[in-house]
Design a protein around this motif. Structure first.
Motif, mmCIF file in Angstrom:
data_model
loop_
_atom_site.group_PDB
_atom_site.id
_atom_site.type_symbol
_atom_site.label_atom_id
_atom_site.label_comp_id
_atom_site.label_asym_id
_atom_site.label_seq_id
_atom_site.Cartn_x
_atom_site.Cartn_y
_atom_site.Cartn_z
ATOM 1 N N PRO A 269 1.021 -1.294 0.063
ATOM 2 C CA PRO A 269 0.189 0.079 -0.168
ATOM 3 C C PRO A 269 0.807 1.296 0.079
ATOM 4 N N LYS A 270 1.993 1.305 0.519
ATOM 5 C CA LYS A 270 2.652 2.541 0.706
ATOM 6 C C LYS A 270 3.237 2.820 -0.578
ATOM 7 N N GLU A 271 3.514 1.874 -1.575
ATOM 8 C CA GLU A 271 4.155 2.144 -2.898
ATOM 9 C C GLU A 271 2.891 2.746 -3.903
ATOM 10 N N ALA A 272 1.932 1.966 -3.331
ATOM 11 C CA ALA A 272 0.665 2.020 -4.220
ATOM 12 C C ALA A 272 0.218 3.347 -4.248
ATOM 13 N N VAL A 273 0.074 4.074 -3.128
ATOM 14 C CA VAL A 273 -0.457 5.308 -2.806
ATOM 15 C C VAL A 273 0.136 6.537 -3.394
ATOM 16 N N LYS A 274 1.383 6.483 -3.677
ATOM 17 C CA LYS A 274 2.454 7.778 -4.162
ATOM 18 C C LYS A 274 1.951 8.406 -5.554
ATOM 19 N N GLY A 275 1.627 9.572 -5.368
ATOM 20 C CA GLY A 275 1.095 10.282 -6.477
ATOM 21 C C GLY A 275 -0.374 10.262 -6.633
ATOM 22 N N ALA A 276 -1.024 9.716 -5.754
ATOM 23 C CA ALA A 276 -2.636 9.297 -5.942
ATOM 24 C C ALA A 276 -3.567 10.667 -6.111
ATOM 25 N N ASP A 277 -4.326 10.695 -6.653
ATOM 26 C CA ASP A 277 -5.384 11.615 -6.838
ATOM 27 C C ASP A 277 -6.379 11.410 -5.728
ATOM 28 N N VAL A 278 -6.632 9.986 -5.483
ATOM 29 C CA VAL A 278 -7.744 9.527 -4.633
ATOM 30 C C VAL A 278 -7.200 8.208 -3.850
ATOM 31 N N VAL A 279 -7.298 8.368 -2.618
ATOM 32 C CA VAL A 279 -7.048 7.148 -1.811
ATOM 33 C C VAL A 279 -8.585 6.565 -1.348
ATOM 34 N N TYR A 280 -8.542 5.427 -1.769
ATOM 35 C CA TYR A 280 -10.037 4.857 -1.447
ATOM 36 C C TYR A 280 -10.012 3.682 -0.512
ATOM 37 N N SER A 281 -10.962 3.619 0.457
ATOM 38 C CA SER A 281 -10.911 2.575 1.240
ATOM 39 C C SER A 281 -12.540 1.864 1.460
ATOM 40 N N ASP A 282 -12.669 0.628 1.935
ATOM 41 C CA ASP A 282 -13.902 0.143 2.292
ATOM 42 C C ASP A 282 -13.636 -0.865 3.371
ATOM 43 N N VAL A 283 -14.618 -1.224 4.082
ATOM 44 C CA VAL A 283 -14.653 -2.065 5.277
ATOM 45 C C VAL A 283 -13.840 -3.557 4.579
ATOM 46 N N TRP A 284 -13.121 -4.102 5.578
ATOM 47 C CA TRP A 284 -12.382 -5.212 5.406
ATOM 48 C C TRP A 284 -13.126 -6.688 5.355
ATOM 49 N N ALA A 285 -14.118 -6.473 5.964
ATOM 50 C CA ALA A 285 -15.282 -7.441 6.134
ATOM 51 C C ALA A 285 -16.572 -6.960 5.679
ATOM 52 N N SER A 286 -16.956 -7.313 4.428
ATOM 53 C CA SER A 286 -18.241 -6.846 4.076
ATOM 54 C C SER A 286 -19.527 -7.752 4.499
ATOM 55 N N MET A 287 -20.835 -7.228 4.468
ATOM 56 C CA MET A 287 -21.855 -8.166 4.831
ATOM 57 C C MET A 287 -21.843 -9.207 4.123
#
Length: 364
Positions: A269-287
């Motif tokens: 994740p640390k490499e992935a977010v570099k230069g992002a316009d949007v950082v997006y998250s969601d719950v780890w365990a869905s319904m």
């Protein structure tokens, strides 16, 4: 093949009226008990009327099941319409009522605050009436077959929206319904959410095309919808997830084969977010995955979006989350409440994006 129905008529002397019509019965001459009725020759003729097959009747109407069912131009037109109608509603003008006299059934096998309130409110503001059908109201696929539900509701309503578990349920509803069907969420994808996300990006970043969206967490239905959008509109999409929790491989391959967007799946994740316009998250365990919650919290350590990760992303990055959020789990409270967080404008835009979708599928 179409269903054949019939209309039958009787001929009594010079009369030619519907058989057993109230007028014939009400005005016929009464016969006395002592004298038998005259022997009149009655001729019944039937006219065949062809009815439309439920599988071919949806002419000129379009379901909204997957984002990539539409081309780039159509998606952008829907987003433009969302901006236009949102501005009208924000102005206080309530004269635009294209759904006057129309009804929509909303099927929920998965409960939701945002989906119900945004669809019901939006449809009402534009003049329509929505009917909520909860899990116990229908028991779709259990008490009554999905194909039967689709055909019955089509005779009552102008539109069906469904939020369900199995993706096959939404496909079956669309197959058998003779009115447009909108996918309010399935375990596979969540297209109305991504349309709201795209609208929010246009408002805050100025564009979707050419942007960099980095999703951090489980490779779930939200990720699949981002991938399908990336099959239509060019942007850089990155999914950072733990090993074993990657998105559906066929959907990833489909997005890559489209050759429109840059697609990356990574475990860093640390490499992935570099230069992002949007950082997006969601719950780890869905319904439907809550029994895995404790296990997932262990596996997903290091994938929490906190201030450190947002600092790595850079000063231009916004934070987005489809909600509900488990603060302190996949995202910290500090990030949700930060100035760069646009989760609440994003939540509001569910209604405006969905209004545009409903207008499109109903040809308004």
């Amino acid at each position: 093949m179409g269903v054949i129905s019939g209309q039958c008529y009787s001929t009594l002397g010079s009369y030619n009226k519907p058989f057993f019509s109230s007028q014939t019965l009400r005005h016929s001459t009464p016969f006395s008990v002592s004298s038998p009725p005259p022997r009149l020759r009655t001729t019944i003729s039937c006219r065949a009327v062809a009815a439309e097959s439920p599988l071919t009747a949806k002419v000129g109407l379009k379901d909204f099941i997957h984002i990539d069912d539409f081309d780039k131009d159509t998606i952008l037109k829907m987003l433009d319409r969302a901006i236009e109608v949102k501005a009208l509603l924000k102005s206080g003008d309530r004269s635009f009522r294209p759904f006057e006299g129309k009804t929509m059934s909303m099927i929920f096998t998965k409960p939701s605050m945002r989906t119900r309130v945004s669809f019901e409110t939006g449809f009402s503001l534009l003049g329509g009436h929505a009917v909520y059908l909860g899990r116990d109201d229908i028991q779709m696929g259990k008490r009554e077959e999905t194909r039967d539900v689709a055909r019955v509701l089509s005779r009552y309503n102008d539109l069906i929206m469904a939020r369900v578990f199995a993706h096959q349920d939404i496909l079956d509803l669309a197959k058998y319904a003779t009115v447009p069907v909108i996918n309010g969420l399935t375990d596979y994808n969540h297209p109305v959410q991504i349309m709201a996300d795209a609208l929010t990006m246009i408002e805050h970043i100025g564009r979707v095309e050419g942007s960099q969206v980095v999703y951090v967490g489980d490779g779930n239905n939200i990720v699949h919808s981002w991938l399908l959008l990336a099959s239509v509109i060019p942007f850089h999409f990155v999914c950072a997830c733990p090993k074993g929790f990657e998105p559906d491989a066929k959907t990833v391959e489909k997005a890559r084969k489209a050759g429109i967007s840059k697609i990356e799946i990574t475990n860093d994740p640390k490499e992935a977010v570099k230069g992002a316009d949007v950082v997006y998250s969601d719950v780890w365990a869905s319904m439907g995955q809550k029994e895995e919650a404790a296990y997932r919290r262990e596996v997903f350590k290091g994938f929490q979006v906190d201030k450190i990760l947002m600092d790595i992303a850079g000063s231009k990055a916004f934070f987005m989350h489809c909600l509900p959020a488990e603060r302190g789990v996949e995202v910290t409270d500090e990030v949700v409440e930060a100035p760069y967080s646009i989760v609440f404008p994003q939540a509001e835009n569910r209604m405006h994006a969905q209004n545009a979708i409903m207008l499109h599928v109903l040809g308004k």
